[in-house]
Design a protein around this motif. Structure first.
Motif, PDB file in Angstrom:
ATOM      1  N   LEU A  38     -14.254 -37.310  -9.058  1.00  0.00           N
ATOM      2  CA  LEU A  38     -14.320 -37.257  -7.594  1.00  0.00           C
ATOM      3  C   LEU A  38     -13.196 -38.088  -6.970  1.00  0.00           C
ATOM      4  N   PHE A  39     -13.028 -39.335  -7.445  1.00  0.00           N
ATOM      5  CA  PHE A  39     -12.037 -40.203  -6.803  1.00  0.00           C
ATOM      6  C   PHE A  39     -10.606 -39.800  -7.147  1.00  0.00           C
ATOM      7  N   ALA A  40     -10.381 -39.227  -8.330  1.00  0.00           N
ATOM      8  CA  ALA A  40      -9.052 -38.677  -8.631  1.00  0.00           C
ATOM      9  C   ALA A  40      -8.730 -37.578  -7.621  1.00  0.00           C
ATOM     10  N   GLY A  41      -9.713 -36.699  -7.392  1.00  0.00           N
ATOM     11  CA  GLY A  41      -9.527 -35.618  -6.429  1.00  0.00           C
ATOM     12  C   GLY A  41      -9.291 -36.150  -5.025  1.00  0.00           C
ATOM     13  N   LEU A  42     -10.059 -37.166  -4.635  1.00  0.00           N
ATOM     14  CA  LEU A  42      -9.920 -37.720  -3.279  1.00  0.00           C
ATOM     15  C   LEU A  42      -8.554 -38.378  -3.089  1.00  0.00           C
ATOM     16  N   LEU A  43      -8.030 -38.997  -4.167  1.00  0.00           N
ATOM     17  CA  LEU A  43      -6.703 -39.619  -4.077  1.00  0.00           C
ATOM     18  C   LEU A  43      -5.634 -38.554  -3.807  1.00  0.00           C
ATOM     19  N   ALA A  44      -5.672 -37.477  -4.584  1.00  0.00           N
ATOM     20  CA  ALA A  44      -4.698 -36.395  -4.381  1.00  0.00           C
ATOM     21  C   ALA A  44      -4.850 -35.788  -2.992  1.00  0.00           C
ATOM     22  N   LEU A  45      -6.093 -35.522  -2.593  1.00  0.00           N
ATOM     23  CA  LEU A  45      -6.336 -34.899  -1.286  1.00  0.00           C
ATOM     24  C   LEU A  45      -5.878 -35.804  -0.144  1.00  0.00           C
ATOM     25  N   SER A  46      -6.071 -37.128  -0.293  1.00  0.00           N
ATOM     26  CA  SER A  46      -5.667 -38.051   0.773  1.00  0.00           C
ATOM     27  C   SER A  46      -4.160 -38.014   0.984  1.00  0.00           C
ATOM     28  N   VAL A  47      -3.391 -38.055  -0.110  1.00  0.00           N
ATOM     29  CA  VAL A  47      -1.926 -38.023   0.027  1.00  0.00           C
ATOM     30  C   VAL A  47      -1.493 -36.706   0.660  1.00  0.00           C
ATOM     31  N   ILE A  48      -2.087 -35.604   0.201  1.00  0.00           N
ATOM     32  CA  ILE A  48      -1.730 -34.288   0.752  1.00  0.00           C
ATOM     33  C   ILE A  48      -2.130 -34.204   2.224  1.00  0.00           C
ATOM     34  N   ASP A  49      -3.291 -34.749   2.573  1.00  0.00           N
ATOM     35  CA  ASP A  49      -3.776 -34.687   3.957  1.00  0.00           C
ATOM     36  C   ASP A  49      -2.827 -35.450   4.888  1.00  0.00           C
ATOM     37  N   VAL A  50      -2.355 -36.627   4.450  1.00  0.00           N
ATOM     38  CA  VAL A  50      -1.429 -37.407   5.277  1.00  0.00           C
ATOM     39  C   VAL A  50      -0.119 -36.633   5.471  1.00  0.00           C
ATOM     40  N   GLU A  51       0.352 -35.986   4.399  1.00  0.00           N
ATOM     41  CA  GLU A  51       1.654 -35.328   4.473  1.00  0.00           C
ATOM     42  C   GLU A  51       1.608 -33.974   5.163  1.00  0.00           C
TER      43      GLU A  51
END
Ligand SMILES: [Zn+2]
Length: 257
Positions: free
Chosen positions: A106-119
């Motif tokens: 879950l947290f690996a996914g959230l890390l990737a999604l957070s960076v993508i969401d910011v960009e």
């Protein structure tokens, strides 16, 4: 033997962080995450095995491509270090718990999604759906191994409830909360619900509090206009992290609920 688990999870986090970098770069661009091999985005030279070691290669190459010497973004080692820190933190938090794999994914996914969401201001379905399926499967496995079917049921109900709440928030204010956040909500509700209903409430409260504080700060310092979209997925991820890591401490007064 908790130390062994923490070290192993940190090393696993470095490797997974390296994979997340590929996901973060390629998925929003519609590229395959399987092939071809990683290449320098400037000169296109494929990155050799020895230059593909998480964090270490970036440090040894002083943040530059071996061939064209153009700078390589510090985002790469930062994502790898963040993933390692998250995995070590989750290992310390849960120990030898059957639910640990679900929280790692879950947290690996959230890390990737957070960076993508910011960009990009997007939470790609190509990540959210497989992440949701995998995390759900891992929680079912944890329930089967431990007999914690009641926690799984509470998680499922919280997942459904978060979907409904976010669906309505999206209807009310699509600018603040995009449909990507609605898609992500059920898996977050499931994970926090597995820990208990009060964790779901804390996660929701923390996400909105962090979002409001950062939003007001960005508007006040004129880094963001009032009309601009906000990457709400990042705040969801942060709220989730607060609930998982600080929850036991923050929720102590409500332990009987
Ligand atoms: Zn290059």
């Amino acid at each position: 033997m908790l130390g062994v688990l923490i070290v192993l999870c940190a090393l696993l986090g470095l490797a997974i962080g390296s994979f997340l970098n590929v996901v973060i770069y390629r998925v929003p661009n519609g590229m395959s995450i399987v092939s071809p091999r990683s290449a320098c985005p400037v000169c296109g030279t494929q990155i050799a095995e020895r230059d593909n070691i998480p964090v270490l290669s970036w440090v040894l190459l002083r943040g530059r491509c071996r061939h064209c010497h153009e700078p390589i973004s510090a985002r790469y080692p930062l994502v790898e270090l963040s993933c390692a820190a998250l995995f070590a933190g989750l290992a310390a938090r849960f120990g030898y718990d059957w639910a640990l794999p679900a929280f790692l994914v879950l947290f690996a996914g959230l890390l990737a999604l957070s960076v993508i969401d910011v960009e990009t201001m997007l939470l790609p379905r190509k990540i959210v759906w497989p992440l949701s399926v995998l995390v759900t499967a891992l929680f079912v496995m944890a329930a089967a191994a431990t007999g914690r079917w009641h926690d799984l049921l509470v998680g499922a109900i919280c997942g459904a409830a978060w979907f409904v709440v976010f669906f309505l928030l999206n209807l009310a204010s699509p600018r603040m909360l995009g449909f990507g956040d609605v898609r992500l909500a059920p898996v977050l509700g499931l994970a926090l619900g597995w820990l208990g209903v009060r964790y779901v409430l804390l996660g929701f409260f923390a996400a909105n509090l962090i979002g409001a504080v950062i939003g007001v700060a960005l508007i006040a310092t004129k880094r963001m206009s009032r009309q601009q979209q906000i990457p709400y997925g990042v705040f969801l991820a942060l709220g989730c992290a607060v609930a998982v890591f600080a929850g036991p401490e923050l929720l102590r007064p409500f332990a009987s609920y």
